[in-house]
Design an enzyme around this catalytic site. Structure first.
Site, mmCIF file in Angstrom:
data_model
loop_
_atom_site.group_PDB
_atom_site.id
_atom_site.type_symbol
_atom_site.label_atom_id
_atom_site.label_comp_id
_atom_site.label_asym_id
_atom_site.label_seq_id
_atom_site.Cartn_x
_atom_site.Cartn_y
_atom_site.Cartn_z
ATOM 1 C CE LYS A 12 114.085 -87.400 8.604
ATOM 2 N NZ LYS A 12 114.184 -87.733 7.163
ATOM 3 C CG ASP A 30 109.248 -90.759 7.698
ATOM 4 O OD1 ASP A 30 108.028 -90.515 7.569
ATOM 5 O OD2 ASP A 30 109.677 -91.858 8.069
#
Length: 213
Positions: free
Chosen positions: A134, A153
């Site tokens: 991420k 996220d």
């Protein structure tokens, strides 16, 4: 939110999203090593912290002349807006040391080499403490170097579930699961004809009420 509503929101926000993407691209095209490293710092700070506070912290460290040469203990003193500030200050120093060549930041040179070999994200995950898939995707998007990765996220996952792209929001995400969800998001973006980098900012707006980094 339905796909129809999503597309309607996109039409409303497209100009603002285009501007944000253009700003990201400008960092890679014309930005300095310091500009690129600032985004790296921001993405080291973001886990479990508010993005706006993380960028404020980056700017505070710049003002204190610490971001590019400060010690971890010096920086952490001014990182109250960031969770786990002591660890993240240490991660930042470790990352900075990786990109120093004869005492000067050469982050662009290293990233260019990685991008040429299509190794950028795997290398970042392996070498930058505090970076997972991420954070690596977030960093590469924010400097305009690669706009095709998914930044998974909680905001993005929540919207993917609402739209039926994924069935559940996982409690933990392995590399295998991350790449599976990323593939689904990439396919979804292609199907609805909204670039994945634009879709990310659109989802973020849906949750936070603003378009930000």
């Amino acid at each position: 939110m339905s796909i129809k509503e999503l597309k309607s929101a996109y039409n409303t926000l497209k100009n603002d999203i285009d501007l944000s993407i253009s700003n990201f691209k400008n960092i890679w095209e014309t930005g300095t090593n310091d500009d690129i490293f600032s985004e790296l710092a921001f993405c080291i700070f973001t886990p479990q912290s508010k993005a706006v506070n993380c960028w404020k912290t980056v700017n505070i460290l710049k003002e204190k002349n610490l971001l590019y040469k400060g010690k971890a203990v010096e920086m952490s003193e001014f990182m109250n807006l960031v969770r786990f500030r002591n660890n993240k200050a240490k991660y930042l120093v470790l990352a900075r040391n990786i990109f120093l060549k004869n005492g000067i930041l050469n982050i662009r040179e290293k990233l260019t080499e990685l991008l040429d070999n299509q190794e950028e994200r795997e290398w970042l995950v392996k070498n930058i403490k505090g970076f997972g898939y991420k954070e690596s995707a977030h960093f590469l998007r924010n400097i305009g170097a690669n706009l095709e990765y998914a930044i998974l996220d909680r905001h993005i996952l929540k919207n993917l579930k609402r739209l039926g792209v994924i069935e559940d929001i996982p409690k933990t995400i392995t590399k295998k699961l991350y790449l599976e969800i990323e593939f689904k998001m990439q396919k979804f973006a292609k199907d609805i004809k909204i670039p994945i980098s634009h879709l990310d900012l659109l989802f973020w707006y849906n949750e936070a009420g603003e378009i930000f980094k």
